[in-house]
Design an enzyme around this catalytic site. Structure first.
Site, PDB file in Angstrom:
ATOM      1  N   SER A 106     -12.449  66.978  57.435  1.00 19.68           N
ATOM      2  CA  SER A 106     -11.875  65.666  57.139  1.00 19.68           C
ATOM      3  C   SER A 106     -12.545  64.589  57.975  1.00 19.68           C
ATOM      4  CB  SER A 106     -10.370  65.683  57.445  1.00 19.68           C
ATOM      5  OG  SER A 106      -9.780  66.860  56.941  1.00 19.68           O
ATOM      6  N   HIS A 111     -11.203  69.170  47.817  1.00 20.14           N
ATOM      7  CA  HIS A 111     -10.047  69.308  48.717  1.00 20.14           C
ATOM      8  C   HIS A 111      -9.299  67.977  48.836  1.00 20.14           C
ATOM      9  CE1 HIS A 111      -7.563  70.299  52.123  1.00 20.14           C
ATOM     10  NE2 HIS A 111      -7.982  71.554  52.031  1.00 20.14           N
ATOM     11  N   TYR A 118     -18.020  50.274  80.849  1.00 20.44           N
ATOM     12  CA  TYR A 118     -17.769  51.435  81.707  1.00 20.44           C
ATOM     13  C   TYR A 118     -18.465  52.696  81.236  1.00 20.44           C
ATOM     14  CZ  TYR A 118     -13.980  51.064  78.297  1.00 20.44           C
ATOM     15  OH  TYR A 118     -13.267  50.863  77.137  1.00 20.44           O
ATOM     16  N   VAL A 159     -13.687  59.152  71.326  1.00 17.51           N
ATOM     17  CA  VAL A 159     -14.633  59.064  72.435  1.00 17.51           C
ATOM     18  C   VAL A 159     -14.700  60.428  73.128  1.00 17.51           C
ATOM     19  CG1 VAL A 159     -15.226  57.858  74.564  1.00 17.51           C
ATOM     20  CG2 VAL A 159     -14.038  56.645  72.731  1.00 17.51           C
ATOM     21  N   GLY A 160     -13.555  60.909  73.553  1.00 16.74           N
ATOM     22  CA  GLY A 160     -13.497  62.214  74.213  1.00 16.74           C
ATOM     23  C   GLY A 160     -13.965  63.309  73.282  1.00 16.74           C
TER      24      GLY A 160
END
Lengths: 517, 517
Positions: B176, B214, B359, B380-381
């Site tokens: 997805s 799907h 940052y 991001v992670g």
């Protein structure tokens, strides 16, 4: 019937099971995992002495490992050897106690164990039926955490009379996904409200966040199709410690309404990434209420601190927002990934995210008595993330979790105090949690440009030593160093060493610049 | 300077390290993990005898476990005890060799080990600098897998002369997400192409997929803001074995163009969830080319089979598509979650997904010589997912992986052959991989309605035994049973037992229905 098998309706023709490849042979699993545990034990024992930031060049790994996949099988020891010799030396060691960059990725023995067991069970709990225990464990873990955070009952699935309220929660992979799914729900609600024909009205919808909000929010808005011109970044400044000013927010929103636009969503942050600013949740909710806009609270990092009564005031007003997310993988000792999202009205979320393909239909879902967590996330597949979060709370209890937060905050405060006692430095914004934003301040004839250069040099020099890793940001136009305490192996001595190193490097830079120190 | 500490610029005032809580104490980690490994060993040894689908009622877990989080810490054994006694009995055991539902979630010793080590290292490799080894390992693993799949060089990051081409890949959590990020890139490109002012032109953009695609595709389109009225589900039928008919697709797209709409994206599926239909990739790409539409190939399940030369033809034409995704967590023995996405022009993706907050700025990113994988995903992670995928390929090699696919397909073929030799049943669509779609066919005076009732009864009766778990779908209006071979502990004897059970249950149903068998 098209088969050459003359033995009807029977499996007698099947060959006896060959001694084939068994990818989950229990003895192999145990052996590989024991080797992995030995590696992890050694890693935790030695990570402190490894350079936090590796000195490798781009492309280093492809020079060490073979560029084509092997055709034949190899003993697992080969992979472990290459892990040790090629992978580890190129790692940025987030587990190092000398890691002070970004926000730490906290972790614990219980979390890793929970993740391991979930990986081995390897279930895909998209619907309740597809894994009742995983769904219910996730609901329970979210309920426990909501209690630790003293979230209002309205957010909690099983707390209202009759068992099920309108609230609900889900564990996602990232804050970005939490933002995206709530943005989509808010978008669809706003489109319905303005009687939009399909998405035609989307160009009228506006979204808001302080300019200190994580960049991923602005990205999530674009993913959800909001018009880039309608994504408002509300300026902040030192007068509010870089939190959003509700009066300014109101002004921006009212101007949009006056221009025929439709305020749809506001993201308030409790503990910004840049400087740990805290947007005033209650005041933001009050502003939003006038416009019927969805309020989401992003407490990714600082939400964990709010399990301590002394920090809970940062969530004051949360009972008036629509959704809140926080990431135990940031500061609640739960390994990646684990972002908890709670919404006050789960139906608003599932209304936008529900799918109902024939191949997933089942009596439990049809009965309406269960939660199918796929309807609160982007994808269908989902890991059993609830287990590790539950194991962390079950094993450590509120007391240890609070102790852990307080210990990190205390170490950060000690670092802050030390910075304040050194005339060469300044703490740039008040410390709210375990992040200290500081810099070498212009002194002894230094200009702002000199200071920026010195701070960059300090950061880069420090990081090059491999003995500490810190990151930076820009706050109010100033280049600022971020010192984030909280890596799970960290003790006071690591903070102390980092500070001594900072002082030493600063002295070197200052003398090199011929600026008296 | 605001501190009460009178001892300037020094840490002498720090208290000695207290013997505080150590969440990552190496001895605790080893102890908890050894207990977990013992649990896993026992689990794999005994899962065969557990009911695949548990007989629990909604809410069962909250009746077994405490409803409030504990305030005090508890030995890890308590969590393990509750896992055994409360969680396991409520699990749907995807690891059971008697699991034949959905698509299996395949797994292996090497994958679990890789996931465990990644969880312990717990790095967050959003940028190259944030973990060079994790970024480069992910690129390498994707490169290896692309070679196994014989994807064209244009998809591969490091294969063109000069080291870096325009292609690129990323490991995501779900198909997805792969659909969503490529949809967004295609959407933005189409908006630019039509000179849309912001997203105003979005109401003109259209997207396409076969009706067998799907459901998550249609959801991803809505997430990305496409107008529900412009999401085309192209009808399929038995004449193409439920694959999309390129002529029909062309017709629908041309009609849209004639109406002033802008064909933007087509999703072709290699191995649909419902029945393993295979859309003709090359022909779809040819149709799309006339409209400048993005073609994505979703090979979530069947992509793994394409590492075998005899299945590779299902990807014929892939060199003309824009992106392809497949999920090693479905059929390449890699535990959840692991979805690989390759795009032919990574810049089209990063152009829509890039963020550049202060940052996260660093020299490596600024140099343009590295890949920051955050710019190819929603969040991001990101976990270190490349490790487990690499460990699987490194340890088992192409030979074992192919053997594994072939063994599953052979077992499915044997099941299919058995079904074909029993006059009460029919195989509803040709078997392409390891999924057999079959049903009790109307016979002996049964109507279509009788057959549907009998098949439902068979499925539910079978699943209630706990000795097998199968799922269903609807194909061409018929209620069909799905028998998916491939759970990693599965051997021929399990397939054989399931078939015998199906025959027995069917006989019971038939006699109970007073229909002669």
């Amino acid at each position: 019937m098209g088969s050459l098998d003359s033995n009807p309706a029977s499996f007698d023709a099947f060959a006896a099971d060959a001694e084939g490849f068994q990818p989950l042979n229990a003895d192999d699993v145990r052996s590989y995992l024991h080797k992995s545990v030995d590696f992890i034990y050694d890693y935790y024992k030695s990570v402190e002495s490894m350079p936090v930031l590796p000195g490798v060049e781009p492309g280093y790994l492809s020079r060490l490992l073979q560029s084509a996949p092997p055709s034949a099988a190899a003993p697992f020891d080969i992979a472990m050897k290459e892990l040790r010799e090629a992978v580890v030396p190129g790692m940025t060691h987030w587990a190092s106690p000398n890691f002070f960059a970004f926000f730490p990725a906290t972790n614990s023995a219980a979390a890793i164990a929970g993740e391991l067991i979930a990986s081995a069970m390897n279930t895909v709990g998209f619907t309740w039926q597809a894994n009742p225990a995983a769904t219910e464990m996730e609901v329970l873990a979210l309920d426990w955490l909501a209690q630790l955070l003293r979230l209002p009952d309205s957010f909690i699935m099983n707390r209202t009379s009759g068992g099920r309220g309108t609230g609900g929660g889900v564990i996602l992979g990232t804050t970005s996904e939490a933002m995206l799914v709530t943005l989509v729900a808010a978008r669809d609600a706003a489109l319905r409200r303005i009687g939009s024909d399909g998405v035609a009205g989307i160009t009228r919808l506006t979204v808001y966040a302080a300019d200190q909000t994580h960049s991923t929010f602005f990205k999530a808005c674009r993913l959800a199709g909001f018009d880039p011109a309608n994504i408002r970044s509300v300026p902040t400044g030192p007068e509010t410690d870089f939190a959003v000013d509700p009066a300014k927010l109101l002004e921006v929103m009212q101007a949009d309404v006056d221009a025929g636009l439709v305020p749809t969503y506001i993201c308030a942050t409790v503990g910004t990434t840049s400087s740990n600013a805290v947007d005033p949740v209650g005041a933001v909710a009050d502003v939003a209420a006038a416009f019927n806009a969805w309020v989401h609270v992003d407490a990714a990092y600082a939400g964990s601190a709010c399990i301590c009564p002394e920090f809970r005031h940062h969530l004051a007003g949360v009972e008036r927002v629509d959704s809140i997310s926080m990431s135990p993988h940031k500061w609640l000792m739960t390994c990646l990934d684990c972002t908890c999202l709670w919404v006050r009205d789960a139906h608003r979320l599932t209304g936008s995210l529900e799918t109902n393909p024939e191949y997933l239909k089942n009596d439990a879902s049809d009965s309406g008595t269960v939660t199918d967590l796929k309807d609160m996330q982007v994808g269908v597949g989902r890991r059993f993330r609830g287990l590790k979060l539950w194991m962390v709370m079950r094993t450590y209890g509120a007391a240890r979790l609070q102790e852990h937060i307080r210990s990190d905050v205390a170490m950060a405060k000690m670092f802050e105090d030390a910075v304040r006692t050194d005339d060469r430095f300044e703490v740039v914004v008040p410390r709210n949690f375990a992040l200290v934003c500081f810099r070498i301040k212009p002194h002894g004839g230094m200009t702002e440009e000199d200071a920026e250069r010195a701070n960059r040099e300090l950061m880069e020099g420090l990081n090059r030593t491999g003995k500490a890793y810190i990151a930076h940001t820009v706050i109010g136009g100033k280049f600022v160093l971020r010192f984030a305490v909280g890596s799970s192996l960290q003790e006071e001595r690591h903070v102390r060493s980092a500070w001594e190193l900072i002082r030493k490097k600063t002295a070197e830079i200052m003398s090199g610049d011929k600026v008296s120190v």
